[in-house]
Each structure stands twice: as C-alpha cells, then as structure tokens.
Design a protein around this motif. Sequence first.
Motif, PDB file in Angstrom:
ATOM      1  N   ILE A  64       3.443   0.368   1.729  1.00 61.69           N
ATOM      2  CA  ILE A  64       3.221   1.803   1.581  1.00 61.69           C
ATOM      3  C   ILE A  64       2.669   2.017   0.171  1.00 61.69           C
ATOM      4  O   ILE A  64       3.398   1.897  -0.821  1.00 61.69           O
ATOM      5  CB  ILE A  64       4.526   2.602   1.805  1.00 61.69           C
ATOM      6  N   GLY A  65       1.367   2.295   0.090  1.00 62.73           N
ATOM      7  CA  GLY A  65       0.701   2.540  -1.196  1.00 62.73           C
ATOM      8  C   GLY A  65      -0.045   1.317  -1.706  1.00 62.73           C
ATOM      9  O   GLY A  65       0.499   0.521  -2.483  1.00 62.73           O
ATOM     10  N   PHE A  66      -1.328   1.157  -1.292  1.00 61.84           N
ATOM     11  CA  PHE A  66      -2.131  -0.012  -1.723  1.00 61.84           C
ATOM     12  C   PHE A  66      -2.435   0.054  -3.225  1.00 61.84           C
ATOM     13  O   PHE A  66      -2.427  -0.969  -3.919  1.00 61.84           O
ATOM     14  CB  PHE A  66      -3.445  -0.044  -0.930  1.00 61.84           C
ATOM     15  N   GLY A  67      -2.742   1.259  -3.721  1.00 64.79           N
ATOM     16  CA  GLY A  67      -2.971   1.459  -5.154  1.00 64.79           C
ATOM     17  C   GLY A  67      -4.035   0.543  -5.715  1.00 64.79           C
ATOM     18  O   GLY A  67      -5.184   0.525  -5.267  1.00 64.79           O
ATOM     19  N   THR A  68      -3.645  -0.281  -6.688  1.00 67.75           N
ATOM     20  CA  THR A  68      -4.575  -1.183  -7.361  1.00 67.75           C
ATOM     21  C   THR A  68      -4.803  -2.483  -6.585  1.00 67.75           C
ATOM     22  O   THR A  68      -5.649  -3.286  -6.983  1.00 67.75           O
ATOM     23  CB  THR A  68      -4.014  -1.587  -8.733  1.00 67.75           C
ATOM     24  N   GLY A  69      -3.972  -2.754  -5.572  1.00 64.56           N
ATOM     25  CA  GLY A  69      -4.069  -4.019  -4.847  1.00 64.56           C
ATOM     26  C   GLY A  69      -3.315  -5.159  -5.525  1.00 64.56           C
ATOM     27  O   GLY A  69      -3.430  -6.310  -5.106  1.00 64.56           O
ATOM     28  N   LEU A  90      -1.255   0.986   3.568  1.00 65.83           N
ATOM     29  CA  LEU A  90      -1.689   2.372   3.743  1.00 65.83           C
ATOM     30  C   LEU A  90      -1.971   2.994   2.382  1.00 65.83           C
ATOM     31  O   LEU A  90      -1.195   2.809   1.437  1.00 65.83           O
ATOM     32  CB  LEU A  90      -0.593   3.199   4.424  1.00 65.83           C
ATOM     33  N   GLU A  91      -3.053   3.734   2.303  1.00 62.81           N
ATOM     34  CA  GLU A  91      -3.386   4.407   1.038  1.00 62.81           C
ATOM     35  C   GLU A  91      -4.066   5.742   1.340  1.00 62.81           C
ATOM     36  O   GLU A  91      -5.078   5.779   2.039  1.00 62.81           O
ATOM     37  CB  GLU A  91      -4.298   3.517   0.181  1.00 62.81           C
ATOM     38  N   LYS A  92      -3.495   6.802   0.811  1.00 62.16           N
ATOM     39  CA  LYS A  92      -4.092   8.125   1.023  1.00 62.16           C
ATOM     40  C   LYS A  92      -5.219   8.414   0.034  1.00 62.16           C
ATOM     41  O   LYS A  92      -6.138   9.164   0.344  1.00 62.16           O
ATOM     42  CB  LYS A  92      -2.993   9.196   0.900  1.00 62.16           C
ATOM     43  N   PHE A 155       7.929  -1.122   0.108  1.00 61.95           N
ATOM     44  CA  PHE A 155       7.980   0.341   0.000  1.00 61.95           C
ATOM     45  C   PHE A 155       7.717   0.724  -1.460  1.00 61.95           C
ATOM     46  O   PHE A 155       8.620   0.747  -2.281  1.00 61.95           O
ATOM     47  CB  PHE A 155       9.321   0.900   0.501  1.00 61.95           C
ATOM     48  N   ASP A 156       6.438   1.015  -1.748  1.00 53.60           N
ATOM     49  CA  ASP A 156       6.003   1.196  -3.135  1.00 53.60           C
ATOM     50  C   ASP A 156       5.376   2.579  -3.341  1.00 53.60           C
ATOM     51  O   ASP A 156       4.295   2.714  -3.908  1.00 53.60           O
ATOM     52  CB  ASP A 156       5.009   0.085  -3.505  1.00 53.60           C
ATOM     53  N   ALA A 157       6.107   3.600  -2.870  1.00 54.92           N
ATOM     54  CA  ALA A 157       5.655   4.984  -3.078  1.00 54.92           C
ATOM     55  C   ALA A 157       5.984   5.429  -4.504  1.00 54.92           C
ATOM     56  O   ALA A 157       6.787   4.796  -5.194  1.00 54.92           O
ATOM     57  CB  ALA A 157       6.361   5.899  -2.079  1.00 54.92           C
TER      58      ALA A 157
HETATM   59  C1  LIG Z   1       3.427   3.382  -6.943  1.00 52.56           C
HETATM   60  S1  LIG Z   1       1.749   3.461  -6.389  1.00 52.56           S
HETATM   61  C2  LIG Z   1       1.532   1.948  -5.502  1.00 52.56           C
HETATM   62  C3  LIG Z   1       1.098   0.780  -6.357  1.00 52.56           C
HETATM   63  C4  LIG Z   1       0.481  -0.331  -5.539  1.00 52.56           C
HETATM   64  N1  LIG Z   1       1.381  -0.920  -4.581  1.00 52.56           N
HETATM   65  C5  LIG Z   1      -0.157  -1.400  -6.424  1.00 52.56           C
HETATM   66  O1  LIG Z   1       0.118  -2.622  -6.212  1.00 52.56           O
HETATM   67  O2  LIG Z   1      -0.944  -1.032  -7.273  1.00 52.56           O
HETATM   68  C6  LIG Z   1       1.914   4.617  -5.037  1.00 52.56           C
HETATM   69  C7  LIG Z   1       0.683   4.695  -4.142  1.00 52.56           C
HETATM   70  O3  LIG Z   1       0.945   5.532  -3.013  1.00 52.56           O
HETATM   71  C8  LIG Z   1      -0.227   6.273  -2.714  1.00 52.56           C
HETATM   72  N2  LIG Z   1       0.142   7.438  -1.893  1.00 52.56           N
HETATM   73  C9  LIG Z   1       0.621   8.632  -2.301  1.00 52.56           C
HETATM   74  N3  LIG Z   1       0.864   9.430  -1.243  1.00 52.56           N
HETATM   75  C10 LIG Z   1       0.554   8.715  -0.138  1.00 52.56           C
HETATM   76  C11 LIG Z   1       0.604   8.989   1.262  1.00 52.56           C
HETATM   77  N4  LIG Z   1       1.044  10.160   1.717  1.00 52.56           N
HETATM   78  N5  LIG Z   1       0.184   8.045   2.119  1.00 52.56           N
HETATM   79  C12 LIG Z   1      -0.270   6.831   1.645  1.00 52.56           C
HETATM   80  N6  LIG Z   1      -0.320   6.514   0.336  1.00 52.56           N
HETATM   81  C13 LIG Z   1       0.079   7.445  -0.549  1.00 52.56           C
HETATM   82  C14 LIG Z   1      -0.753   6.623  -4.095  1.00 52.56           C
HETATM   83  O4  LIG Z   1      -2.113   7.027  -4.062  1.00 52.56           O
HETATM   84  C15 LIG Z   1      -0.538   5.312  -4.838  1.00 52.56           C
HETATM   85  O5  LIG Z   1      -1.637   4.454  -4.695  1.00 52.56           O
END
Ligand SMILES: C[S@@+](CC[C@H](N)C(=O)[O-])C[C@H]1O[C@@H](n2cnc3c(N)ncnc32)[C@H](O)[C@@H]1O
Length: 224
Positions: A64-69, A90-92, A155-157
């Motif tokens: 949950i949250g791809f972010g930077t990868g 998943l990434e919004k 779970f990385d929200a």
């Molecule tokens: C803590 S960061 C994740 C860091 C990532 N795992 C990394 O390795 O860089 C949280 C991520 O959740 C994404 N995000 C926020 N709301 C979201 C949603 N409703 N659905 C999917 N992704 C979401 C953010 O854009 C952000 O990339």
Amino acid sequence: MEQKVNLEIEITDDGSATILVPELNEHYHSVRGALTESNHIYRDSAFLHRCNMGGTARLRLLEIGFGTGLNAVVTAMVAKEQNPVHYITLEKYPLDSDLTSQLNYNKLVDKDLYRLILEAEWNNPVAITPYFTLEKRSADYLTADLPSGIDVVYFDAFAPEKQPEMWSAEAFGRLVNTMNSGAVLTTYCSKGVIRRLLESLGLTVERIAGPAGGKREILRATTP
Ligand SMILES: C[S@@+](CC[C@H](N)C(=O)[O-])C[C@H]1O[C@@H](n2cnc3c(N)ncnc32)[C@H](O)[C@@H]1O
C-alpha cells in the motif's frame, strides 16, 4: 488528502534520501533511515519472514503506497529462484520522474533494477527479473478493487494522524479479505489502536523490534 505539491527531498540519518510532503509535514520514510526502514520493516520482517515459513511457490505481495519504489527495489534484490514474488503495489499519486531521478538510491541499491522498476509500465504486470514480477497499479486503495490471494502485505501508508481513512476498520477489513491463510502484514506503526484493530479482524499480532536507530517497535500481523 489532495494531490501533493511542492515535494522536497531530504537526507535521512542513514544517508538515504526521502521525500517530505510539506503540507502534511509527513515523510515518505523514517527520517532515522529510509533504506534501513525498507530493509528491516518490509523486506526482512515481512517478505523474507514469509519466505522462511515456506509452502508457497511464488508469493503474492501487496504494497500500500508505491511512493519512491524503495521497498520494491530492496525486495527485488533478494527475490531469487527459491523465493520468487509477484509484487502488486497501489499508488494514488505516482511521482514524477524528475523527482525520483534526484533521489540518491542509485548509489545504495541495484541501480539497473531500480531503473527498471521506475520505468515499468503502470497497470500491467512486468517481469523485471525471472523472480520478480512487478504490477504497479495507479489506484486509490480506498476505492479500488483489491487483488486476491495475497501472502505478504507491506502496509506503508502515511501516518494515521495524517491520513486516518487509510487506517480505518473498514479499510483493514477489505485488506484482510485479500490475504491467504498464513499471510504476513507489517507496518511501521505500533500504536495499540492499530494492533487491537488487526486482532479484532482475527490476525495474530506481534510487536517486534524496529530498525536499529529508529522506532523501537513495529507490528507484524499474521492471518490464521
Ligand atoms: C509512506 S509513503 C510510501 C513510501 C513507499 N512505500 C516507498 O518505498 O517509497 C505513502 C504512499 O501512499 C500513497 N497514497 C496516499 N493515499 C493513497 C491512496 N488512497 N491509495 C494509494 N496510495 C496512496 C502516497 O502517495 C505515498 O506514495
């Protein structure tokens, strides 16, 4: 939460970069060490832990949250013949390449794998290596159909104080429904309210040691 603007790059305590969302005052990773966090909380405590439990040929992992990868590349680096993985993330709000190109991960991880991961097409599975298939879904976790048959969850929200809707009982209920028996979820958040929520959904929850130099404890939850 609205689409992020004015993102800033910062260097964390272990020398690896992270991204700050100024309007949320929230980072993508622990400021104590982004790479250390990815390696310990997700790669080691969830993926490799589940691999060591055995029993499944190709694990299905949901992030949950791809972010930077960063979580994706550290996992790809350890995915081998004996522990192949289909990595769904998943990434919004996918990040622009002009921002990810400024992160210093090329010096810290396998830069060829990282480039392939960043450049992989969205919304289609891509075989990055024979042992690591990546499926980046441009999707809102809260409303998208979720994949099924999941063995590992990263779970990385963003933190519950910043994005409480990601940590609701309803959202976790949907997430737990995606998980196979004996599936493992980890998160950096060790709050009692989240631990009790996961327990109320039938998972066995452990507080385990966090990364060296960082948070003292993290959560690992396992389905029956
Ligand atoms: C803590 S960061 C994740 C860091 C990532 N795992 C990394 O390795 O860089 C949280 C991520 O959740 C994404 N995000 C926020 N709301 C979201 C949603 N409703 N659905 C999917 N992704 C979401 C953010 O854009 C952000 O990339």
